[in-house]
Design an enzyme around this catalytic site. Structure first.
Site, PDB file in Angstrom:
ATOM      1  N   ASP A  48      73.212 153.433 -75.196  1.00  0.00           N
ATOM      2  CA  ASP A  48      72.119 154.123 -74.505  1.00  0.00           C
ATOM      3  C   ASP A  48      72.375 154.058 -72.999  1.00  0.00           C
ATOM      4  O   ASP A  48      73.265 153.349 -72.542  1.00  0.00           O
ATOM      5  CB  ASP A  48      70.743 153.558 -74.896  1.00  0.00           C
ATOM      6  CG  ASP A  48      70.477 152.158 -74.385  1.00  0.00           C
ATOM      7  OD1 ASP A  48      71.440 151.427 -74.083  1.00  0.00           O
ATOM      8  OD2 ASP A  48      69.299 151.779 -74.314  1.00  0.00           O
ATOM      9  N   PHE A 105      78.921 155.126 -70.391  1.00  0.00           N
ATOM     10  CA  PHE A 105      79.746 154.225 -69.578  1.00  0.00           C
ATOM     11  C   PHE A 105      79.898 154.681 -68.125  1.00  0.00           C
ATOM     12  O   PHE A 105      80.386 153.926 -67.292  1.00  0.00           O
ATOM     13  CB  PHE A 105      81.141 154.005 -70.197  1.00  0.00           C
ATOM     14  CG  PHE A 105      81.108 153.289 -71.515  1.00  0.00           C
ATOM     15  CD1 PHE A 105      80.810 151.938 -71.584  1.00  0.00           C
ATOM     16  CD2 PHE A 105      81.358 153.973 -72.690  1.00  0.00           C
ATOM     17  CE1 PHE A 105      80.770 151.276 -72.806  1.00  0.00           C
ATOM     18  CE2 PHE A 105      81.315 153.324 -73.923  1.00  0.00           C
ATOM     19  CZ  PHE A 105      81.020 151.982 -73.978  1.00  0.00           C
ATOM     20  N   HIS A 134      84.109 146.086 -78.343  1.00  0.00           N
ATOM     21  CA  HIS A 134      83.347 146.665 -77.230  1.00  0.00           C
ATOM     22  C   HIS A 134      83.819 146.063 -75.901  1.00  0.00           C
ATOM     23  O   HIS A 134      84.165 144.872 -75.841  1.00  0.00           O
ATOM     24  CB  HIS A 134      81.851 146.391 -77.426  1.00  0.00           C
ATOM     25  CG  HIS A 134      80.972 147.219 -76.551  1.00  0.00           C
ATOM     26  ND1 HIS A 134      80.697 146.879 -75.235  1.00  0.00           N
ATOM     27  CD2 HIS A 134      80.312 148.381 -76.782  1.00  0.00           C
ATOM     28  CE1 HIS A 134      79.899 147.791 -74.710  1.00  0.00           C
ATOM     29  NE2 HIS A 134      79.651 148.718 -75.621  1.00  0.00           N
TER      30      HIS A 134
END
Length: 226
Positions: free
Chosen positions: A68, A81, A191
Site C-alpha cells: 500500500d 516503492f 521483501h
C-alpha cells in the site's frame, strides 16, 4: 461511475466494468466518508490510478507488486516503492532496492526515490491497495482495492504473454498466486524491507534476471538507471 474515473483508455477496456460492481461502489463510499471526517487520504485522488495511467496496458513488460502507499504526506504518488523526487532520506525499502540494483547491475540510483522512468518504460509499479490514511499504514486494507488490483493482474495474465512478474515477499507472492507460469516469467524473492532484506533479497539479482528474460522474448530491456 467509470465515466468519472480518469483511466487510460486501454486499461478502461480491461477493467472498466469493475467500477460498476458493488464492491467498488462500497469502496468509493468509504473513501468519501473518510474525507468527510477530515482524514487525509494518500495519495491525492488524481493519483490513485497513477500506476495504470503511467504504464498503459499495451506497454506492460514488467509488473512489480507492492502493498500500500507510503503513509507520509508528500511521499506517495501512486507507484509502489516510489516517492516524490524531493523526498529525503529515501524510504528504507527503496534504499535496499537501490543497494541490490548497484550490486546487480552497477547502477547507482541513490540520488532519488522517484521511479517514474521505470513506469514510463513498461514497469507497472502496482500496489495491492491504492490508498492509505496519512500516518496509518495498512489502514485501507480489506476495503475493496485488493479485488480491483486482482482484476488488473488477471487481465495481464490472461491477455498478455511473456510478462515478468517480480514478487517480493509473502504478500506479493500470495497476490500473484493465479499468474500462469507457463505464459509468464515469475521472479519470487524476499521483501526488500530492512526486516527481511538480509534473508535473501540481497544477491537475488532481480533486475538482470528480468532483463535477460525480456531479451529472450525479443523485448527491449528496462534501463533501470534514473
Amino acid at each position: 461511475m467509470k465515466n468519472h474515473i480518469k483511466l487510460d483508455a486501454n486499461w478502461l477496456k480491461q477493467v472498466g466494468n469493475e467500477f460498476e460492481k458493488p464492491y467498488m461502489q462500497k469502496l468509493m463510499l468509504f473513501l468519501s466518508k473518510e474525507k468527510l471526517t477530515n482524514k487525509n487520504i494518500l495519495p491525492e485522488s488524481t493519483l490513485w490510478f497513477n500506476a495504470l495511467n503511467s504504464t498503459p496496458f499495451d506497454d506492460v513488460k514488467v509488473v512489480i507488486i507492492g502493498q500500500d502507499p507510503y503513509p507520509t504526506k508528500g511521499h506517495a504518488h501512486g507507484l509502489c516503492f516510489s516517492a516524490m523526487p524531493e523526498v529525503k532520506p529515501l524510504p528504507k525499502s527503496l534504499l535496499n532496492i537501490n543497494k541490490e540494483l548497484m550490486d546487480d547491475l552497477g547502477i547507482d540510483n541513490s540520488h532519488t526515490a522517484y521511479l517514474q522512468s521505470w513506469a514510463d518504460q513498461g514497469v507497472l509499479l502496482l500496489n495491492a491497495v491504492l490508498t492509505v490514511e496519512e500516518g496509518n499504514a495498512n489502514s485501507h486494507q480489506g476495503k475493496g482495492w485488493e479485488t480491483f488490483t486482482d482484476a488488473v493482474i488477471q487481465a495481464i495474465n490472461s491477455q498478455k504473454e511473456n510478462i515478468v512478474f517480480i514478487l517480493w515477499g509473502a504478500y506479493a507472492q500470495k497476490k500473484g498466486v493465479h499468474i500462469d507460469a507457463s505464459k509468464h516469467h515469475i521472479i519470487k524473492g524476499v521483501h526488500p524491507s530492512p526486516l527481511s532484506a538480509y534473508r535473501g533479497f540481497f544477491g537475488s539479482k532481480p533486475f538482470s534476471r528480468a532483463n535477460a528474460f525480456l531479451e529472450r522474448s525479443n523485448k527491449k530491456p528496462i534501463d533501470w538507471q534514473i
